[in-house]
Each structure stands twice: as structure tokens, then as C-alpha cells.
Scaffold this motif. Structure first.
Motif, short mmCIF file in Angstrom:
data_model
loop_
_atom_site.label_atom_id
_atom_site.label_comp_id
_atom_site.label_asym_id
_atom_site.label_seq_id
_atom_site.Cartn_x
_atom_site.Cartn_y
_atom_site.Cartn_z
N GLY A 109 0.84 -1.19 0.00
CA GLY A 109 0.00 0.00 0.00
C GLY A 109 0.87 1.24 0.00
N GLY A 110 0.34 2.32 0.50
CA GLY A 110 1.16 3.51 0.55
C GLY A 110 0.33 4.77 0.70
N GLN A 111 1.03 5.86 0.82
CA GLN A 111 0.38 7.16 0.94
C GLN A 111 0.31 7.80 -0.44
OE1 GLN A 111 2.85 8.94 4.14
NE2 GLN A 111 1.02 8.74 5.40
N TYR A 112 -0.71 8.59 -0.63
CA TYR A 112 -0.86 9.28 -1.90
C TYR A 112 -1.30 10.72 -1.66
CZ TYR A 112 -5.84 8.13 -1.24
OH TYR A 112 -7.11 8.00 -0.73
N HIS A 113 -1.26 11.50 -2.71
CA HIS A 113 -1.66 12.89 -2.60
C HIS A 113 -2.15 13.36 -3.96
CE1 HIS A 113 2.48 13.04 -4.14
NE2 HIS A 113 2.17 14.21 -4.68
N CYS A 114 -2.64 14.58 -4.01
CA CYS A 114 -3.04 15.20 -5.27
C CYS A 114 -1.89 16.08 -5.74
CB CYS A 114 -4.31 16.02 -5.08
SG CYS A 114 -4.80 16.94 -6.54
N SER A 115 -1.45 15.84 -6.97
CA SER A 115 -0.30 16.61 -7.45
C SER A 115 -0.66 18.06 -7.72
CB SER A 115 0.28 15.95 -8.71
OG SER A 115 -0.65 16.03 -9.77
N ILE A 116 -1.94 18.33 -7.88
CA ILE A 116 -2.39 19.71 -8.12
C ILE A 116 -2.57 20.44 -6.79
CG2 ILE A 116 -4.21 21.14 -9.13
CD1 ILE A 116 -4.84 18.76 -11.00
N HIS A 117 -3.06 19.70 -5.79
CA HIS A 117 -3.31 20.27 -4.46
C HIS A 117 -2.59 19.41 -3.43
CE1 HIS A 117 -6.97 20.69 -7.07
NE2 HIS A 117 -6.72 21.96 -6.83
N PRO A 118 -1.32 19.69 -3.16
CA PRO A 118 -0.53 18.81 -2.29
C PRO A 118 -1.08 18.66 -0.87
CG PRO A 118 0.87 20.31 -3.51
CD PRO A 118 -0.54 20.78 -3.73
N VAL A 119 -2.00 19.53 -0.47
CA VAL A 119 -2.58 19.37 0.86
C VAL A 119 -3.54 18.18 0.92
CG1 VAL A 119 -2.38 21.82 1.41
CG2 VAL A 119 -4.50 20.95 0.41
N MET A 120 -3.93 17.69 -0.24
CA MET A 120 -4.82 16.53 -0.27
C MET A 120 -3.99 15.26 -0.11
SD MET A 120 -7.14 17.69 -3.54
CE MET A 120 -8.17 16.23 -3.46
N VAL A 121 -4.20 14.60 1.02
CA VAL A 121 -3.39 13.42 1.30
C VAL A 121 -4.30 12.26 1.74
CG1 VAL A 121 -1.29 14.68 1.89
CG2 VAL A 121 -3.00 14.23 3.66
N GLY A 122 -3.86 11.07 1.38
CA GLY A 122 -4.60 9.88 1.77
C GLY A 122 -3.67 8.69 1.80
N SER A 123 -4.21 7.55 2.19
CA SER A 123 -3.37 6.35 2.18
C SER A 123 -4.24 5.12 1.94
CB SER A 123 -2.60 6.21 3.48
OG SER A 123 -3.47 6.03 4.58
N VAL A 124 -3.61 4.14 1.34
CA VAL A 124 -4.23 2.83 1.15
C VAL A 124 -3.32 1.81 1.83
CG1 VAL A 124 -5.56 3.28 -0.92
CG2 VAL A 124 -3.14 2.75 -1.12
N ASN A 125 -3.94 0.89 2.51
CA ASN A 125 -3.19 -0.10 3.25
C ASN A 125 -3.73 -1.48 2.93
OD1 ASN A 125 -1.78 1.89 5.06
ND2 ASN A 125 -3.92 2.32 5.54
N GLN A 126 -2.84 -2.38 2.61
CA GLN A 126 -3.30 -3.73 2.36
C GLN A 126 -3.71 -4.39 3.66
OE1 GLN A 126 -3.98 -5.00 -0.36
NE2 GLN A 126 -2.81 -3.89 -1.92
N ASP A 127 -4.82 -5.11 3.60
CA ASP A 127 -5.26 -5.92 4.74
C ASP A 127 -4.43 -7.19 4.75
OD1 ASP A 127 -6.46 -7.46 6.61
OD2 ASP A 127 -8.46 -7.42 5.72
N THR A 128 -3.55 -7.30 5.71
CA THR A 128 -2.62 -8.43 5.75
C THR A 128 -3.13 -9.54 6.66
OG1 THR A 128 -1.37 -7.35 7.50
CG2 THR A 128 -0.61 -7.01 5.24
N SER A 129 -4.40 -9.47 7.05
CA SER A 129 -4.91 -10.46 7.99
C SER A 129 -4.93 -11.87 7.40
CB SER A 129 -6.32 -10.07 8.45
OG SER A 129 -7.19 -10.02 7.34
N ASN A 130 -4.92 -11.96 6.06
CA ASN A 130 -4.95 -13.28 5.43
C ASN A 130 -3.56 -13.84 5.17
OD1 ASN A 130 -7.74 -13.43 5.35
ND2 ASN A 130 -7.85 -12.32 3.41
#
Ligand SMILES: [Cu+2]
Length: 141
Positions: A109-130
Motif C-alpha cells: 500500500g502507501g500514501q498518496y496525494h493530489c499533485s495539483i493540491h498537495p494538501v490533499m493526502v490519503g493512504s491505502v493499506n493492504q489488509d494483511t490479515s490473510n
């Protein structure tokens, strides 16, 4: 003609190219689901909602099954451009109302952002429970 268009739309959705015709889908389309439910089997939609820090994306953070495909759908009224911070994912410019191609998220997974508006940040994380827990202890050489 309507049948043909509908079938084409289903095929397009399956291929994840829904966004190509998205310019005709305005904000007032009450039929559009706004909940972050899968828009197609194996594809999870993350909505781009506003220029609002960590609240710019929904859901955020997103926890995904391993190998999950993700589509960013711009429900805002201005163009956004989502990139993973490590550059492994780049949606290109997302005009209002359009969606990205399905993006495969790296195992970690990882963190991401908007290249036009760098204040926009988010992240996706893999569910490793399996996945097996990493070996720990004296027998793990
Ligand atoms: Cu943006």
C-alpha cells in the motif's frame, strides 16, 4: 440503441474505463452511489471529495484486500490528479465526475496525494490479515 449503450456501459465498467464518458455525469446525478462500495467486482472506489487535507478522500485511509484494484472517482467540482507518493500509481488528471483507470496497489500500500493540491493526502493499506504472520523467534533463520 439503448440496449447497446447499456451493454457497452457494463463492458466499460468491467474494464474500468467508466471515466472516459464521465463528462456527461453531472453532480446532480442522484442515481450515482456516493458510498465507497465496490463499483464492480474486484474494484474499490475511493471518492475524491474536496481539497480538505486528510478528508479529501473517502474512505481514507482505505484498507484493502491483497491484490485489490482501486479506482479514484472525482466527485468534486474541480480537477484532481492522484499520485502515490512513491509514484507507483498515477491517475492522470481526473476531471469532475470522472474516474481513474483501475489501479493496482502495491502489496504494502502507501500514501498518496493530489499533485495539483498537495494538501490533499490519503493512504491505502493492504489488509494483511490473510497472510501468514512473519516468523519471529529463535527458529527463524
Ligand atoms: Cu486536487
Amino acid at each position: 440503441m439503448r440496449v447497446f449503450v447499456t451493454v457497452s456501459a457494463v463492458v466499460a465498467l468491467g474494464l474500468g474505463v467508466w471515466g472516459c464518458g464521465g463528462s456527461s455525469y453531472g453532480i446532480g446525478n442522484s442515481g450515482n452511489p456516493t458510498t465507497p462500495t465496490p463499483s464492480a467486482p474486484g474494484v474499490v472506489t475511493i471518492n475524491v471529495v474536496a481539497v480538505n487535507g486528510a478528508q479529501s478522500f473517502s474512505p481514507n485511509p482505505a484498507t484493502l484486500p491483497a491484490g485489490q484494484m482501486v479506482v479514484w472517482h472525482n466527485v468534486d467540482s474541480i480537477t484532481h490528479h492522484v499520485v502515490l507518493n512513491d509514484r507507483s500509481v498515477d491517475t492522470g488528471d481526473l476531471a469532475p465526475g470522472t474516474s481513474s483507470q483501475p489501479m493496482a496497489i502495491a502489496a504494502v500500500g502507501g500514501q498518496y496525494h493530489c499533485s495539483i493540491h498537495p494538501v490533499m493526502v490519503g493512504s491505502v493499506n493492504q489488509d494483511t490479515s490473510n497472510t501468514p504472520a512473519p516468523c519471529q523467534g529463535a527458529y527463524c533463520d
